[in-house]
Structure formats: C-alpha cells, structure tokens
Design a protein around this motif. Structure first.
Motif, PDB file in Angstrom:
ATOM      1  N   VAL A 245      10.782 -31.912 -51.121  1.00 22.74           N
ATOM      2  CA  VAL A 245       9.580 -31.860 -50.274  1.00 22.74           C
ATOM      3  C   VAL A 245       8.408 -32.530 -50.998  1.00 22.74           C
ATOM      4  O   VAL A 245       7.609 -33.255 -50.386  1.00 22.74           O
ATOM      5  N   ALA A 246       8.319 -32.314 -52.306  1.00 26.54           N
ATOM      6  CA  ALA A 246       7.246 -32.928 -53.103  1.00 26.54           C
ATOM      7  C   ALA A 246       7.270 -34.448 -52.946  1.00 26.54           C
ATOM      8  O   ALA A 246       6.234 -35.079 -52.711  1.00 26.54           O
ATOM      9  N   LEU A 247       8.469 -35.036 -53.040  1.00 29.93           N
ATOM     10  CA  LEU A 247       8.580 -36.492 -52.950  1.00 29.93           C
ATOM     11  C   LEU A 247       8.330 -36.984 -51.527  1.00 29.93           C
ATOM     12  O   LEU A 247       7.693 -38.012 -51.313  1.00 29.93           O
ATOM     13  N   GLU A 248       8.839 -36.219 -50.554  1.00 33.62           N
ATOM     14  CA  GLU A 248       8.712 -36.678 -49.162  1.00 33.62           C
ATOM     15  C   GLU A 248       7.303 -36.484 -48.609  1.00 33.62           C
ATOM     16  O   GLU A 248       6.812 -37.318 -47.856  1.00 33.62           O
ATOM     17  N   LYS A 249       6.665 -35.387 -48.966  1.00 26.99           N
ATOM     18  CA  LYS A 249       5.417 -35.016 -48.288  1.00 26.99           C
ATOM     19  C   LYS A 249       4.152 -35.080 -49.146  1.00 26.99           C
ATOM     20  O   LYS A 249       3.055 -35.180 -48.612  1.00 26.99           O
ATOM     21  N   MET A 250       4.286 -34.970 -50.448  1.00 27.44           N
ATOM     22  CA  MET A 250       3.080 -34.779 -51.247  1.00 27.44           C
ATOM     23  C   MET A 250       2.604 -36.045 -51.974  1.00 27.44           C
ATOM     24  O   MET A 250       1.440 -36.135 -52.337  1.00 27.44           O
ATOM     25  N   ALA A 251       3.517 -36.996 -52.192  1.00 29.38           N
ATOM     26  CA  ALA A 251       3.138 -38.200 -52.941  1.00 29.38           C
ATOM     27  C   ALA A 251       2.115 -39.033 -52.165  1.00 29.38           C
ATOM     28  O   ALA A 251       1.260 -39.678 -52.759  1.00 29.38           O
ATOM     29  N   GLY A 252       2.198 -38.971 -50.849  1.00 28.58           N
ATOM     30  CA  GLY A 252       1.343 -39.807 -50.012  1.00 28.58           C
ATOM     31  C   GLY A 252      -0.104 -39.335 -49.898  1.00 28.58           C
ATOM     32  O   GLY A 252      -0.940 -40.051 -49.354  1.00 28.58           O
ATOM     33  N   ARG A 253      -0.406 -38.125 -50.406  1.00 25.12           N
ATOM     34  CA  ARG A 253      -1.758 -37.600 -50.199  1.00 25.12           C
ATOM     35  C   ARG A 253      -2.630 -37.654 -51.464  1.00 25.12           C
ATOM     36  O   ARG A 253      -3.758 -37.152 -51.466  1.00 25.12           O
ATOM     37  N   LEU A 254      -2.110 -38.249 -52.543  1.00 23.65           N
ATOM     38  CA  LEU A 254      -2.842 -38.224 -53.814  1.00 23.65           C
ATOM     39  C   LEU A 254      -4.179 -38.963 -53.752  1.00 23.65           C
ATOM     40  O   LEU A 254      -5.088 -38.686 -54.527  1.00 23.65           O
ATOM     41  N   LYS A 255      -4.264 -39.898 -52.800  1.00 24.26           N
ATOM     42  CA  LYS A 255      -5.512 -40.638 -52.610  1.00 24.26           C
ATOM     43  C   LYS A 255      -6.700 -39.678 -52.398  1.00 24.26           C
ATOM     44  O   LYS A 255      -7.791 -39.927 -52.885  1.00 24.26           O
ATOM     45  N   GLU A 256      -6.438 -38.599 -51.669  1.00 24.61           N
ATOM     46  CA  GLU A 256      -7.508 -37.600 -51.437  1.00 24.61           C
ATOM     47  C   GLU A 256      -8.006 -37.023 -52.758  1.00 24.61           C
ATOM     48  O   GLU A 256      -9.208 -36.826 -52.933  1.00 24.61           O
ATOM     49  N   ASP A 257      -7.079 -36.726 -53.658  1.00 24.00           N
ATOM     50  CA  ASP A 257      -7.466 -36.180 -54.968  1.00 24.00           C
ATOM     51  C   ASP A 257      -8.311 -37.186 -55.737  1.00 24.00           C
ATOM     52  O   ASP A 257      -9.273 -36.813 -56.419  1.00 24.00           O
ATOM     53  N   HIS A 258      -7.947 -38.454 -55.609  1.00 19.63           N
ATOM     54  CA  HIS A 258      -8.692 -39.494 -56.326  1.00 19.63           C
ATOM     55  C   HIS A 258     -10.096 -39.639 -55.748  1.00 19.63           C
ATOM     56  O   HIS A 258     -11.063 -39.812 -56.487  1.00 19.63           O
ATOM     57  N   GLU A 259     -10.197 -39.561 -54.424  1.00 19.86           N
ATOM     58  CA  GLU A 259     -11.525 -39.655 -53.792  1.00 19.86           C
ATOM     59  C   GLU A 259     -12.394 -38.473 -54.206  1.00 19.86           C
ATOM     60  O   GLU A 259     -13.581 -38.633 -54.483  1.00 19.86           O
ATOM     61  N   ASN A 260     -11.791 -37.293 -54.265  1.00 14.43           N
ATOM     62  CA  ASN A 260     -12.544 -36.114 -54.692  1.00 14.43           C
ATOM     63  C   ASN A 260     -12.995 -36.226 -56.149  1.00 14.43           C
ATOM     64  O   ASN A 260     -14.104 -35.809 -56.491  1.00 14.43           O
ATOM     65  N   ALA A 261     -12.134 -36.783 -56.988  1.00 14.91           N
ATOM     66  CA  ALA A 261     -12.489 -36.945 -58.409  1.00 14.91           C
ATOM     67  C   ALA A 261     -13.671 -37.903 -58.544  1.00 14.91           C
ATOM     68  O   ALA A 261     -14.592 -37.674 -59.337  1.00 14.91           O
ATOM     69  N   ARG A 262     -13.635 -38.960 -57.757  1.00 17.86           N
ATOM     70  CA  ARG A 262     -14.733 -39.940 -57.818  1.00 17.86           C
ATOM     71  C   ARG A 262     -16.050 -39.319 -57.340  1.00 17.86           C
ATOM     72  O   ARG A 262     -17.095 -39.465 -57.979  1.00 17.86           O
ATOM     73  N   LEU A 263     -15.975 -38.579 -56.255  1.00 19.06           N
ATOM     74  CA  LEU A 263     -17.168 -37.896 -55.730  1.00 19.06           C
ATOM     75  C   LEU A 263     -17.731 -36.937 -56.783  1.00 19.06           C
ATOM     76  O   LEU A 263     -18.948 -36.899 -57.037  1.00 19.06           O
ATOM     77  N   LEU A 264     -16.839 -36.193 -57.412  1.00 20.08           N
ATOM     78  CA  LEU A 264     -17.245 -35.245 -58.452  1.00 20.08           C
ATOM     79  C   LEU A 264     -17.892 -35.985 -59.626  1.00 20.08           C
ATOM     80  O   LEU A 264     -18.966 -35.602 -60.103  1.00 20.08           O
ATOM     81  N   ALA A 265     -17.253 -37.054 -60.065  1.00 24.82           N
ATOM     82  CA  ALA A 265     -17.758 -37.802 -61.225  1.00 24.82           C
ATOM     83  C   ALA A 265     -19.139 -38.384 -60.935  1.00 24.82           C
ATOM     84  O   ALA A 265     -20.044 -38.320 -61.783  1.00 24.82           O
ATOM     85  N   GLU A 266     -19.317 -38.931 -59.745  1.00 26.56           N
ATOM     86  CA  GLU A 266     -20.625 -39.504 -59.402  1.00 26.56           C
ATOM     87  C   GLU A 266     -21.698 -38.428 -59.404  1.00 26.56           C
ATOM     88  O   GLU A 266     -22.798 -38.610 -59.926  1.00 26.56           O
ATOM     89  N   GLY A 267     -21.357 -37.271 -58.837  1.00 29.14           N
ATOM     90  CA  GLY A 267     -22.309 -36.160 -58.790  1.00 29.14           C
ATOM     91  C   GLY A 267     -22.654 -35.640 -60.170  1.00 29.14           C
ATOM     92  O   GLY A 267     -23.822 -35.397 -60.484  1.00 29.14           O
ATOM     93  N   LEU A 268     -21.652 -35.477 -61.003  1.00 27.98           N
ATOM     94  CA  LEU A 268     -21.883 -34.921 -62.344  1.00 27.98           C
ATOM     95  C   LEU A 268     -22.622 -35.913 -63.236  1.00 27.98           C
ATOM     96  O   LEU A 268     -23.487 -35.542 -64.026  1.00 27.98           O
ATOM     97  N   ASN A 269     -22.268 -37.185 -63.101  1.00 28.34           N
ATOM     98  CA  ASN A 269     -22.875 -38.207 -63.960  1.00 28.34           C
ATOM     99  C   ASN A 269     -24.380 -38.351 -63.703  1.00 28.34           C
ATOM    100  O   ASN A 269     -25.128 -38.810 -64.557  1.00 28.34           O
TER     101      ASN A 269
END
Ligand code: PLP
Length: 346
Positions: A245-269
C-alpha cells in the motif's frame, strides 16, 4: 485540546486505514521457506520500481544498509562514505562490528561528495593498503537537510566507481523524496548504484520495513546475511502488505510534504534570530540555526513542546523539522506562530 504537532521525524507516521485492512487480509506463508506470496509481491514491485533484477524485504533501513555492506565487502576492506552519513553516524558502528570494514569519510557539500575527491580516495594496489571495496552515497541526505544528489554528480560518481571496478551502494532511505524533487522515476536515480536501500516506514507510512534491491546474485547472497542478523522472518506478509500500500498509494503524495517544508522554512527564516540555508530546503526536512535566539536546541524544543509542537532537541544550536503525512498546512502555520512566540520570549 489542540492537536499535538509532531515534527520530529517522518518515522512517526502511522499506518493508514487501508494498510491496516491490507494487513488483516494478507495472504501469508513462511518466508524463510520462500513461501510468503505477499512478501514476494512486495519484492517484485520494489525490484520493478528500482529497475533492479531482485529485491529483498528487511526489518529496517539500518539492517538493509548493514546487510548490503556485508554483501559487497570483506573484513579488512575500506569503504568510502560521506562524513555526516547515516551509515557512519547513526548505525552504532555496525560497519566495523558486522562487516569488519574501516571507513574513509569525505566531507560533502550539502551531503554530496565531490566525485574527484572520491576518485582521489580510492586506494592504489599496494601491499600496505586496505582494498577500497565500496562507495556509499546517501540520497536524500538526512543530516544535510534532506538534500538531493544531482543526477549528473551521481552519474559521474558511478562512472568513476565502474572504472575502478568498485560497487556503489545507495542509502536511499528517502529515495522517493529525491525522485519527487527531481521529477524522475526512482529507477532513474537507482540506475547509478549497484544496490539501493529504501525505507517503507518513513514518508511512505508503513509501520515496519525497508527494501534492498540489486542484482539477482547480490540479493541471493544478501539473504544469507539477513538471516545471520536475525532478519529471516516467517509470516512477514502481514508487514509486506502495508509496504505494498505504501508503494501504491503513498509515494505519489510526497510533494505535499515538500510544499509544507518550504512554507515552514520561509516562515521560520523570516523570524529574527533564526537562519535557514534555503538551498537545502529541497524535500521534507528543514534544518534551522537558532544560535541568534541565544537558547540552545533542547531549551528551544522544551518551549515549543509547551505550545503543542514536538521536535528533537539537542545540545547545539541546530534544530530539525520534518514534514510528513498527517501534517497539514494549518499545522505549519501554527508552528511558525509558536516559534515566533518562543523567539520573542527570550
Ligand atoms: C532512517 C534512515 C536510515 C535507517 O533506517 P531505520 O529504519 O531507522 O533503521 C538509513 N539511512 C538514512 C539516510 C535514514 O534517514
């Protein structure tokens, strides 16, 4: 009660409902006898995704790396790896204890070793010298902040290794994050390594397990070392079902995590006293230098915890935030607000 926002690691992700159901229904058998159809299915999928002939389910990323190193090397050999790599830093000295090899570490830039420095570190054939028998690369690089090795550097590294007849092992614990960042299939990255390890239990949310992939012959030998380390599991299909299930369903959504990390980094910086090298914010990890706040990481973590946000503290002035499944944009905004308050407390 406000939700606790846990940004310590993507390892804190819990199995999804779909994973739990797949685990419940999994068809299983004794995998030491090679009779677990669900493990076999996961291993075939993993081989296909990485573009390798074969793959093997292992209990953890650490076990996958150690088994790979044991398979590639002989005691007394030397391996080249980056000085802040997971294998060198966080695997309990296993390369010395288990594989009996010594480490030749090289400093990386954002976790990336310079191919010409790798070439210079390869031992000549001399009666005094150990044999360089493996080069390890880490992609994405954990301690460097989830940074990705550029494909041309990876290619150059692999060419050098091949010219010297030395295999390359990729610690690709987060290779799906690297593939997401580069916008290429995982196999386009894995083709520059002879063996690759990746984790199912981080951003991909499976409860347990990692994969080692490589040639048929390599995986056949690696299975013996896995057995030696106690990794010969019986009805492991219960775990492999979640991995599928991890390979079929979860690999495709990592972009969201990356967008959240960028938003967080911009805010914190933007908060006075906090510094982030924005070039390292490529995937789901944000490393902040908080020395401008005049409190250390453990004090910072304590104060954030009082506001419902969990991160790992330490003795220095670097703190790490990791985004993952279950962390939403609202959680990021709440985190930025909480850090602002901590920064203004003093
Ligand atoms: C997490 C991690 C590992 C090890 O995985 P475990 O499953 O925790 O043993 C190996 N390499 C890197 C780069 C990691 O981030």
């Amino acid at each position: 009660m406000e939700k606790l926002i846990d940004l310590r690691s993507d390892t804190v992700t819990l199995p999804t409902q779909e994973m739990r159901e797949a685990m419940y229904r999994a068809e299983v058998g004794d995998d030491v006898y090679g009779e677990d159809p669900t493990v076999k299915k996961l291993e075939e999928m993993a081989a296909e995704i990485t573009g390798k002939e074969a793959a093997m389910f292992v209990t953890s990323g650490t076990q996958g790396n150690q088994v790979s190193i044991m398979t590639h090397t002989h005691p007394g050999d030397e391996i080249i790896l980056e000085e802040k790599s997971h294998i060198f830093t966080y695997e309990v000295g296993g390369i010395g204890y288990l594989a009996g090899v010594q480490a030749r570490t090289l400093p990386g830039k954002k976790g990336v070793m310079d191919p010409s420095e790798i070439e210079a570190a390869i031992r000549e054939d001399d009666i005094h010298f150990p044999k360089t028998s493996l080069i390890c690369v880490e992609n994405t690089h954990n301690r460097a902040g989830g940074t990705v090795i550029p494909l041309d550097v990876l290619k150059r590294t692999y060419e050098i290794a091949q010219n010297h007849g030395i295999p390359v092992h990729m610690d690709g614990a987060r290779i799906f994050n690297a593939a997401t960042y580069l916008g290429v299939p995982v196999k386009e990255i894995a083709k520059y390594a002879d063996s690759v390890m990746f984790c199912l239990s981080k951003g991909l949310c499976a409860p347990v397990g990692s994969i080692v992939a490589g040639s048929k012959e390599f995986i056949k030998r690696a299975r013996k070392f896995r057995k030696m380390l106690g990794g010969g599991l019986r009805q492991a299909g219960i775990l492999a079902a979640a991995g599928i299930v991890a390979l079929e369903k979860m690999a495709g959504r990592l972009k969201e995590d990356h967008e959240n990390a960028r938003l967080l980094a911009e805010g914190l910086n933007a908060i006075p006293g906090i510094f982030i090298d924005m070039e390292t914010v490529q995937t789901n990890i944000v490393i902040c230098d908080i020395s401008g706040l005049k409190i250390n990481a453990s004090e910072f973590a304590k104060r954030l915890f009082k506001k419902g946000i969990k991160i790992n503290g330490g003795s220095g002035y670097l703190v790490r935030f990791v985004t993952h499944y279950g962390i939403e944009k609202d959680d990021i905004l709440r985190t930025i607000k909480a850090v602002k308050e901590v920064a203004e407390e003093k």
